[in-house]
Design an enzyme around this catalytic site. Structure first.
Site, PDB file in Angstrom:
ATOM      1  N   ILE A  12      -9.775   8.355  -0.040  1.00 29.74           N
ATOM      2  CA  ILE A  12     -10.271   7.931  -0.854  1.00 29.74           C
ATOM      3  C   ILE A  12     -11.788   8.076  -1.408  1.00 29.74           C
ATOM      4  CG2 ILE A  12      -9.454   6.045  -2.276  1.00 29.74           C
ATOM      5  CD1 ILE A  12      -7.429   5.854  -1.605  1.00 29.74           C
ATOM      6  N   LYS A  33     -18.166   3.908   9.549  1.00 35.57           N
ATOM      7  CA  LYS A  33     -18.488   3.957  10.692  1.00 35.57           C
ATOM      8  C   LYS A  33     -18.503   5.226  11.109  1.00 35.57           C
ATOM      9  CE  LYS A  33     -16.907   1.300  15.245  1.00 35.57           C
ATOM     10  NZ  LYS A  33     -15.048   1.081  15.360  1.00 35.57           N
ATOM     11  N   ASP A  58     -20.106  -0.434  11.025  1.00 39.68           N
ATOM     12  CA  ASP A  58     -19.203  -0.956  10.705  1.00 39.68           C
ATOM     13  C   ASP A  58     -19.280  -1.741  10.189  1.00 39.68           C
ATOM     14  OD1 ASP A  58     -17.552  -2.149  12.361  1.00 39.68           O
ATOM     15  OD2 ASP A  58     -17.800  -1.455  14.552  1.00 39.68           O
ATOM     16  N   LEU A  80     -13.807  -0.030   0.545  1.00 44.74           N
ATOM     17  CA  LEU A  80     -12.495   1.405   0.891  1.00 44.74           C
ATOM     18  C   LEU A  80     -12.163   1.254   2.543  1.00 44.74           C
ATOM     19  CD1 LEU A  80     -14.091   2.091  -1.497  1.00 44.74           C
ATOM     20  CD2 LEU A  80     -11.853   3.429  -1.794  1.00 44.74           C
ATOM     21  N   THR A 133      -3.236  -1.546  -0.720  1.00 45.68           N
ATOM     22  CA  THR A 133      -1.611  -1.208  -1.033  1.00 45.68           C
ATOM     23  C   THR A 133      -0.627  -1.569  -1.692  1.00 45.68           C
ATOM     24  OG1 THR A 133      -0.825   0.503   0.356  1.00 45.68           O
ATOM     25  CG2 THR A 133      -1.721  -1.283   1.417  1.00 45.68           C
ATOM     26  N   ASP A 134      -0.273  -0.388  -1.876  1.00 41.87           N
ATOM     27  CA  ASP A 134       1.638  -0.980  -2.381  1.00 41.87           C
ATOM     28  C   ASP A 134       1.912  -1.204  -1.018  1.00 41.87           C
ATOM     29  OD1 ASP A 134       1.630   1.532  -1.768  1.00 41.87           O
ATOM     30  OD2 ASP A 134       3.348   2.114  -3.548  1.00 41.87           O
ATOM     31  N   GLU A 135       2.133  -1.046  -0.666  1.00 44.24           N
ATOM     32  CA  GLU A 135       2.822  -1.153   0.780  1.00 44.24           C
ATOM     33  C   GLU A 135       3.193  -2.104   1.547  1.00 44.24           C
ATOM     34  OE1 GLU A 135       2.577   1.498   3.945  1.00 44.24           O
ATOM     35  OE2 GLU A 135       2.042   3.349   3.266  1.00 44.24           O
ATOM     36  N   TYR A 167       0.366  -1.848   9.521  1.00 45.65           N
ATOM     37  CA  TYR A 167      -0.811  -1.642   8.591  1.00 45.65           C
ATOM     38  C   TYR A 167      -0.453  -2.270   7.403  1.00 45.65           C
ATOM     39  CZ  TYR A 167      -2.852   0.551   4.739  1.00 45.65           C
ATOM     40  OH  TYR A 167      -2.768   1.249   3.542  1.00 45.65           O
ATOM     41  N   SER A 168       0.334  -2.336   6.526  1.00 48.97           N
ATOM     42  CA  SER A 168       0.675  -2.686   5.826  1.00 48.97           C
ATOM     43  C   SER A 168       0.817  -4.755   5.866  1.00 48.97           C
ATOM     44  CB  SER A 168       1.643  -2.913   4.654  1.00 48.97           C
ATOM     45  OG  SER A 168       2.762  -3.584   5.670  1.00 48.97           O
ATOM     46  N   LYS A 171      -3.349  -5.365   6.258  1.00 47.70           N
ATOM     47  CA  LYS A 171      -3.543  -5.179   4.320  1.00 47.70           C
ATOM     48  C   LYS A 171      -3.824  -6.609   3.318  1.00 47.70           C
ATOM     49  CE  LYS A 171      -5.995  -2.822   2.623  1.00 47.70           C
ATOM     50  NZ  LYS A 171      -7.065  -2.127   2.701  1.00 47.70           N
ATOM     51  N   ASN A 197      -1.615   8.356  -2.281  1.00 49.89           N
ATOM     52  CA  ASN A 197      -2.273   9.064  -2.518  1.00 49.89           C
ATOM     53  C   ASN A 197      -2.176  10.798  -1.508  1.00 49.89           C
ATOM     54  OD1 ASN A 197      -5.348   7.818  -3.914  1.00 49.89           O
ATOM     55  ND2 ASN A 197      -3.398   6.715  -4.132  1.00 49.89           N
TER      56      ASN A 197
END
Length: 356
Positions: A12, A33, A58, A80, A133-135, A167-168, A171, A197
């Site tokens: 992205i 990174k 980083d 991002l 994210t939507d997650e 992950y979610s 985030k 995406n």
């Protein structure tokens, strides 16, 4: 403006940079990174532009971040940089905690120190745009689970957070940090949450590029569980346009959900790819014969879908690509860019399954 973009060599991020350099007059400082999913070949078309600079940094390195801010004096940050693959987060969550939580914290603190040193006018102009994210919202009711379509709700900007995967969860944590730095310190932040995406330059661990490349190589096309998981698909160049609108026109303190208005079951997506390949790269047997059902991902969310009314009404953004046009463009890109596909996999990833 001069915009500092983190993770600009990723999927992205590189799309955002290409959009800005090709369609605006702003300059970009890209810090990345260069982990397995970051590839400067994705920026080859603009790397020699005088408005583009790259720094290998980083986001967990505070001293390097301070050097970048003091050297380049940006007017905005678009954040991002993130570990983003759910399967990888199941196999090895530590990288997600470090990059997505500690990295975001470190970037916020470096940004705050820089912002505090700006003039009053420059402070008012400055923006910190956090891309998420939507997650983070968890999952939504699935058609199999409800009695009427009226119960098929969508994610809005006020949907409570209920992340399911490492992950979610990482985030979601980063989103909370960004909002806290606005509330506590006054740092002018904006948050966006996007749906799935897809498009060119997507690292082939994700569903669509994985299926395209496996299909062309005659390998199995793995479908998790029944393949009935539903995602809202957003073409990456549409997302890049939305993100630029937000950083230039969005209101401080607001959240904007960005979706593609394309709810599809995973099995539908895979079959659509097979159909396009049957036309563009025909072989003796249909590609759909390579579809294989495998054990589902642990804790797999069944449905995501975004209500993008707010960004449409307030910033006049709508996706330009339908799923059909965007998917065909994506397949064509992978067919025409096999060298890029090979380079990004060399030595790091051979499309093996993760997260078991």
């Amino acid at each position: 403006m001069k915009i500092l973009i983190t993770g600009g060599a990723g999927f992205i991020g590189s799309a955002v940079i290409r959009h800005i350099i090709n369609n605006a007059s702003d300059s970009v400082v890209n810090i990345d990174k260069l982990t397995y999913a970051g590839n400067l070949e994705s920026l080859a078309s603009i790397e020699s532009n005088e408005r583009y600079l790259f720094e290998q940094v980083d986001i967990c390195d505070r001293a390097e971040l301070e050097r970048v801010f003091n050297t380049h004096t940006p007017d905005a940050v678009m954040h991002l940089a993130a570990e983003s693959h759910v399967d990888r987060s199941i196999t090895g969550p530590v990288d997600f905690i470090q990059t997505n939580i500690v990295g975001t914290y470190t970037l916020l603190e470096a940004t705050r120190a820089y912002w505090n040193g700006l003039s009053d006018q420059a402070k008012k102009v400055f923006r910190f745009h956090h891309i998420s994210t939507d997650e983070v919202y968890g999952d939504l009711p699935h058609p199999d689970e409800v009695e009427s379509s009226e119960e098929l709700t969508l994610f809005t900007e006020t949907t409570p957070y209920a992340p399911s995967s490492p992950y979610s969860a990482s985030k979601a944590s980063s989103d909370h940090l960004v909002r806290a730095w606005l509330r506590t310190y006054g740092l002018p932040t904006i948050v966006t949450n996007c749906s799935n995406n897809y498009g060119p330059y997507h690292f082939p661990e994700k569903l669509i590029p994985l299926v395209i490349l496996n299909a062309l190589d005659g390998k199995p096309l793995p479908i998790y569980g029944k393949g009935d998981q539903i995602r809202d698909w957003l073409y990456v160049e549409d997302h890049a346009r939305a993100l630029y609108k937000v950083v230039t026109q969005g209101k401080v303190g607001e959240t904007y959900n960005i979706g593609g208005h394309n709810e599809k079951q995973n099995i539908e997506v895979v079959k659509a790819i097979c159909s396009i390949l049957d036309t563009l790269a025909p072989k003796d047997t249909p590609y759909a014969e390579q579809i294989t059902y495998v054990t589902d991902r642990p804790g797999h969310d069944r449905r995501y879908a975004i209500d993008a009314t707010k960004i449409s009404n307030e910033l006049n953004w709508q996706p330009e690509e339908t799923f059909e046009t965007g998917l065909r463009r994506t397949v064509e890109w992978y067919l025409n860019n096999q060298e890029w596909c090979q380079h990004v996999q060399d030595g790091s990833y051979q499309r093996e399954r993760l997260g078991i």
